[in-house]
Design a protein around this motif. Structure first.
Motif, mmCIF file in Angstrom:
data_model
loop_
_atom_site.group_PDB
_atom_site.id
_atom_site.type_symbol
_atom_site.label_atom_id
_atom_site.label_comp_id
_atom_site.label_asym_id
_atom_site.label_seq_id
_atom_site.Cartn_x
_atom_site.Cartn_y
_atom_site.Cartn_z
ATOM 1 N N HIS A 208 0.697 -1.162 -0.180
ATOM 2 C CA HIS A 208 0.206 0.022 -0.071
ATOM 3 C C HIS A 208 0.859 1.367 -0.129
ATOM 4 O O HIS A 208 1.369 1.637 0.981
ATOM 5 N N PRO A 209 0.995 1.917 -1.312
ATOM 6 C CA PRO A 209 2.102 3.158 -1.150
ATOM 7 C C PRO A 209 1.517 4.471 -0.645
ATOM 8 O O PRO A 209 2.034 5.129 -0.386
ATOM 9 N N GLU A 210 -0.025 4.195 -0.449
ATOM 10 C CA GLU A 210 -0.406 5.389 -0.066
ATOM 11 C C GLU A 210 -0.303 5.643 1.593
ATOM 12 O O GLU A 210 -0.780 6.814 2.141
ATOM 13 N N GLY A 211 -0.125 4.416 2.232
ATOM 14 C CA GLY A 211 0.304 4.739 3.874
ATOM 15 C C GLY A 211 -0.674 3.953 4.537
ATOM 16 O O GLY A 211 -1.092 2.732 4.383
ATOM 17 N N LEU A 315 -17.292 -6.496 -7.850
ATOM 18 C CA LEU A 315 -16.482 -6.312 -8.498
ATOM 19 C C LEU A 315 -15.878 -4.849 -8.755
ATOM 20 O O LEU A 315 -14.599 -4.390 -8.867
ATOM 21 N N GLU A 316 -16.955 -3.808 -8.648
ATOM 22 C CA GLU A 316 -16.459 -2.567 -8.876
ATOM 23 C C GLU A 316 -15.643 -2.197 -7.573
ATOM 24 O O GLU A 316 -14.745 -1.273 -7.698
ATOM 25 N N LEU A 317 -16.254 -2.405 -6.446
ATOM 26 C CA LEU A 317 -15.565 -2.210 -5.135
ATOM 27 C C LEU A 317 -14.109 -3.080 -5.158
ATOM 28 O O LEU A 317 -13.002 -2.017 -4.593
ATOM 29 N N TYR A 318 -13.892 -4.064 -5.703
ATOM 30 C CA TYR A 318 -12.648 -4.897 -5.819
ATOM 31 C C TYR A 318 -11.496 -3.958 -6.669
ATOM 32 O O TYR A 318 -10.591 -4.061 -6.367
ATOM 33 N N SER A 323 -6.815 -0.894 -7.543
ATOM 34 C CA SER A 323 -6.291 0.258 -8.102
ATOM 35 C C SER A 323 -5.499 0.911 -7.327
ATOM 36 O O SER A 323 -4.639 1.709 -7.754
ATOM 37 N N SER A 324 -6.099 1.123 -6.016
ATOM 38 C CA SER A 324 -5.045 1.976 -5.223
ATOM 39 C C SER A 324 -3.898 1.589 -4.373
ATOM 40 O O SER A 324 -3.523 1.972 -3.517
ATOM 41 N N SER A 325 -3.390 0.309 -4.875
ATOM 42 C CA SER A 325 -2.422 -0.361 -4.380
ATOM 43 C C SER A 325 -1.454 -0.931 -5.126
ATOM 44 O O SER A 325 -1.647 -0.585 -6.328
ATOM 45 N N PHE A 326 -0.233 -1.375 -4.764
ATOM 46 C CA PHE A 326 0.730 -1.747 -5.761
ATOM 47 C C PHE A 326 0.517 -3.332 -6.586
ATOM 48 O O PHE A 326 1.183 -3.836 -7.510
ATOM 49 N N ARG A 327 -0.820 -3.810 -6.394
ATOM 50 C CA ARG A 327 -0.883 -4.969 -7.057
ATOM 51 C C ARG A 327 -1.395 -5.022 -8.466
ATOM 52 O O ARG A 327 -1.208 -5.936 -9.071
ATOM 53 N N TYR A 332 -8.331 -8.163 -10.817
ATOM 54 C CA TYR A 332 -9.665 -7.779 -11.295
ATOM 55 C C TYR A 332 -10.106 -8.244 -12.574
ATOM 56 O O TYR A 332 -11.160 -8.759 -12.938
ATOM 57 N N TYR A 333 -9.198 -8.313 -13.496
ATOM 58 C CA TYR A 333 -9.504 -9.066 -15.007
ATOM 59 C C TYR A 333 -9.654 -10.318 -14.762
ATOM 60 O O TYR A 333 -10.453 -10.640 -15.333
#
Length: 360
Positions: A208-211, A315-318, A323-327, A332-333
């Protein structure tokens, strides 16, 4: 945004503040509208069958109409009691004539804001009230020129007040900006301490780059394509169980999804959200890790979840969470591919069950 019940009476009305600005910007009608009318309280009670008197400052009634909520200031209102402080909240728009009322002469500023893209908000003076700042910055390309004042807790405010504030902010195209103002002002600590705890819960920097958990939660809102209340509530609370979770067998936040569902259920009930919406939001929160594990789950656990009408929202939540992580988006696809296979298989089964093997 034309309201037929008031048009048919006829009673003059005009949208105020956030709703008037949405009319100016040409935004789709939000689920909550704010307006004033020349109709009296008895007339409004006759015109609208679903009407309540929630005891909100400045507003007289709350109306449910065609899937939307209307906050209405009537002809019986007593002057400017509890009027919003910033002049943008007095900007008005008449949907019938499409005329705007601009008592503070802010139209040049609004034209400048419309020219700017969302990542480049226009600094706004006199945006001192933290809730007014959060509302405007969550829905339009504005930013406070200075830090708003701290939130002054008011125990007299009903739950409906906070429910409507939160709903407007988290469904805005810049929800992250409004949410951060709520936190910095102390509003979250007073009204939703469950969320404020997330700012004191650190994440692993590798994933999690955002902290911390709060920063991650705020970041997820940047990836919503078409914000709606259900998915927005699920995003807001999806990691609210992490401050309560404990490490177990290599999992740092073991059981945080189930804990978060309980946290959300309690908080949303306290704010007065409907039981149906709470049930849907907590389902999404409880299973928000599932899309990433579809390939490893047995059919008897996976298929009932994918059969739920809420699975597209899951799926939208996922997607926003990922999208907000390094993964990256690969998980998702893969989940979408697995879901499409499930839908195709189910369609085939239904078709095969019809005598003759054709369509019913």
């Amino acid at each position: 945004m034309v309201l037929k019940p008031l048009e048919e009476e006829p009673r003059e009305y005009r949208y105020l503040g956030i709703s008037a600005l949405e009319g100016l910007w040409g935004f789709p009608a939000a689920t909550l509208a704010t307006l004033e009318t020349e109709a009296t309280l008895p007339e409004l009670a006759r015109i609208f069958p679903e009407i309540t008197f929630p005891g909100l400052p400045f507003w007289d009634v709350l109306v449910r109409h065609e899937g939307r909520e209307l906050l209405i200031r009537s002809a019986d209102s007593d002057g400017s009691h509890h009027a919003p402080r910033h002049p943008l909240f007095h900007f008005a728009w008449e949907p019938g004539t499409r005329r705007f009322s601009d008592p503070a002469g802010l139209y040049p500023l609004l034209k400048e804001a419309r020219r700017r893209s969302l990542p480049e908000p226009l600094p706004l003076d006199d945006l001192e009230d933290p809730l007014e700042a959060a509302l405007l910055c969550a829905r339009f390309p504005f930013a406070p020129a200075r830090s708003p004042e701290p939130w002054q807790e008011d125990p007299s405010l009903p739950a409906a007040f906070h429910r409507l504030i939160i709903s407007q902010i988290i469904t805005g195209p810049r929800a992250w900006a409004g949410l951060e103002i709520l936190r910095r002002s102390g509003y979250l600590a007073a009204v939703l301490p469950e969320l404020d705890q997330m700012n004191r819960t650190e994440h692993s920097k590798e994933g999690h780059p955002e902290g911390n958990v709060w920063r991650h939660t705020v970041e997820t809102f940047r990836y919503q394509k078409n914000p709606d209340l259900l998915v927005s509530l699920a995003l807001l609370f999806h990691d609210s169980g992490k401050p309560l979770a404990r490490p177990r067998e290599g999992r740092r936040f073991d059981g945080h999804a189930e804990l978060g569902a309980r946290v959300a259920a309690s908080a949303l009930k306290r704010l007065g959200f409907s039981s149906g919406l709470i049930d849907q939001a907590t389902w999404l929160i409880r299973y928000h890790m599932i899309p990433g594990a579809l390939e490893s789950l047995p059919d008897h656990r996976r298929d009932p979840l994918m059969a739920s009408p809420l699975f597209p929202q899951l799926l939208e939540l996922y997607r926003c969470d990922l999208s907000s992580s390094f993964r990256g988006p690969e998980g998702y696809y893969q989940a979408c591919t697995r879901y499409r296979r499930f839908l195709k298989k189910n369609r085939h089964r239904k078709t095969s069950a019809v005598p003759g093997g054709g369509r019913p």
